[in-house]
Design an enzyme around this catalytic site. Structure first.
Site: not given
Length: 474
Positions: A240-243, A246
């Site tokens: 996900s964007k968290r890890h 990006l």
RNA sequence: GUCCCCAUCGUCUAGAGGCCUAGGACGCCAGCCUUUCACGUUGGAAACACGGGUUCGAACCCCGUUGGGGACGCCA
């Protein structure tokens, strides 16, 4: 025959890290065997595909150094050809019209799931007389897939994978509005583009079974498949964007080097003995899709950072100064003055030793860019005690008499600390406050090097304002 | 729910029956170097998920369990 591979992203989002790795593997596979690596943009979902996303993907690949061969193929431009093949299948009775409504389909799925059967289309229009077609319903065209038996694929990464045909339903190849579906377009395009090896994410593994049936129905040679495991986040869950999922541009913005990212991505799920630092040439020489592991790898920023630090140190000073300037101008700021560029070039060798990413490097390079009056960090202020300032006042005269060259500056400071100060001090007792006074920080490259690069005038100005008590903390 | 895939230090991995008292890298800890921070260097803690087989011998082969992941759209 030389292989042809492709990377086929759909521009519904940006190029992310998993896609980048898929592209890398496709490219290395082709280069290793002297083949061709192509790019196809799967923009058939006109609602969700955007020109911005297409640009981001192209730019991302270019930045990463993953150039492709031949022209980019846009899938949307090939709809007519896809339709033609679908109709061909219909004529040869390998496909049929289905009039089931979306509501009907949803109910069908729910029922199947409730009864513990694989959810999917039940084939109700498969052998039905088209004369029974309800009026006013635009049909879709479905592929007539085998109902019985099972099939096995020999995947280059996953090995032999077998699936029962009853798990697969009759997929739609042409929508009711006449547009082709992804599953169908991929096969037609891969065939027309001469793709010999389909290397893609694990999530497409089951698609391979359906797609192969299409190849066979058309009498086309079936390409080899290689389904590489997905990349997971640091917590093991889906990216996900968290890890790390990006956009590739985010890595560039944070100061990662393309060569570092390439090396990192290559080692994620693939290895060559104990090799860690792998050049592009070695990657091409060593890469073998069969060595790609079957288990999903977790993304680890710490390791990426360390690789990035390595490649940063390997870059020549001039290119790093240029890279820093690009970051500045990208923000709309002015480029470096002659003096600034000169200082950075002179100091880069030790600056780059201390950075992991370009943003670190940029922050550290401020020593050479900030103009007096400089601001002091809290820790720097703490070092500038009355005692320390007293020492600096005494040291000033010795420094001023120097040739302003690092070893002489150090000798002078050492002389002051060990011979003039009373009681005698260790060098650090004087050098640390000196660093604080000159750089405004507790940490910096070697202080005498910094002083030499900054020059006599600049240093004495800083020292004097400090001695006058003009110490402003951030 | 149905099907498919996976399982070595915290993480990435080496390992394709005896070379394994399981190797490397990142991270972590300690020492050295040192004007700070880094770099460098030396050393350390740290793993074959579990249970059954097969075999003279299993991290490697088979079965099961558990745990992860993925696929099941008129999305791609």
């Amino acid at each position: 025959m030389a292989p042809v591979t492709r990377f086929a992203p759909s521009p519904t989002g940006f190029l992310h890290i998993g896609g980048a790795r898929t592209a890398l593997f496709n490219r290395l596979f082709a280069r290793h065997l002297g083949g061709t690596f192509r790019l196809r943009i799967e923009d058939t979902d006109k609602q969700r595909s955007t020109p911005e996303a297409i640009d981001a993907i192209l730019e991302g690949l270019e930045w990463l150094g993953l150039s492709w061969d031949d022209d980019v193929i846009y899938q949307s431009a090939r709809a007519e050809r896809h339709r033609e093949v679908a109709l061909q299948l219909l004529e040869s009775a390998k496909a049929y019209r289905c009039y089931a409504t979306p509501e009907e389909l949803a109910a069908m799925r729910e029922k199947a799931r409730a009864e513990g059967r694989p959810p999917g289309y039940d084939g109700r229009w498969r052998d039905r007389d088209p004369a029974e077609a309800p009026a006013g319903v635009d049909p879709v065209i479905r592929f007539k897939a085998p109902r019985e038996g099972e099939q096995t694929i020999e995947d280059l990464v996953q090995g032999f994978v077998t699936v029962a045909n009853r798990q697969l339903d009759d997929m739609i190849i042409l929508r009711s509005d006449g547009s082709p579906t992804y599953m169908h377009s991929v096969v037609v395009d891969d065939h027309d583009m001469g793709i010999t090896h389909v290397i893609r994410g694990d999530d497409h593994l089951t698609n391979a079974f359906r797609q192969r049936q299409l190849y066979e129905a058309m009498g086309w040679p079936v390409p080899a498949f290689a389904h590489i495991p997905l990349i997971h986040g640091a917590d093991g869950a889906k990216m996900s964007k968290r890890h790390g999922a990006l956009a590739i541009g985010a890595y560039r913005d944070e100061g990662y080097l393309p060569e570092a990212l390439r090396n990192y991505l290559l080692r994620l799920g693939w290895g060559h003995g104990d090799e860690e630092i792998i050049s592009d040439a070695q990657a091409v020489e060593w890469f073998d899709i069969a060595n790609v592991g079957k288990n999903p790898a977790r993304f680890d920023f710490a390791k990426l950072d360390s690789l990035n630090a390595h490649y940063l140190r390997q870059r020549d000073d001039e290119s790093l100064v240029a890279a820093l300037e690009v970051r500045r101008t990208a923000r709309g700021e002015s480029g470096f003055s002659e003096e600034q560029a000169g200082r950075l070039r002179a100091g880069m060798e030790s600056l780059k030793q201390r950075a992991k990413r370009l943003d670190d490097l940029e922050a550290a390079s401020q020593v050479y860019l900030a103009e007096p009056p400089i601001t002091y960090t809290e820790q720097a202020v703490k070092l500038l005690t009355p005692d320390a300032l007293g020492h600096l006042a005494g040291l000033r005269a010795l420094l001023e008499a120097c040739d302003w060259e690092r070893s002489e500056l150090e000798a002078a400071t050492r002389q002051f600390a060990e011979e003039i100060a009373d009681p005698p001090l260790k060098l650090g007792k004087v050098a640390q406050p000196l660093r604080a006074a000159i750089t405004g920080s507790k940490v910096s490259p070697p202080i005498f090097e910094v002083m030499e690069i900054l020059g006599r005038e600049s240093c004495l100005t800083r020292l004097d304002s400090c001695l006058e008590g003009k110490i402003f903390s951030t």
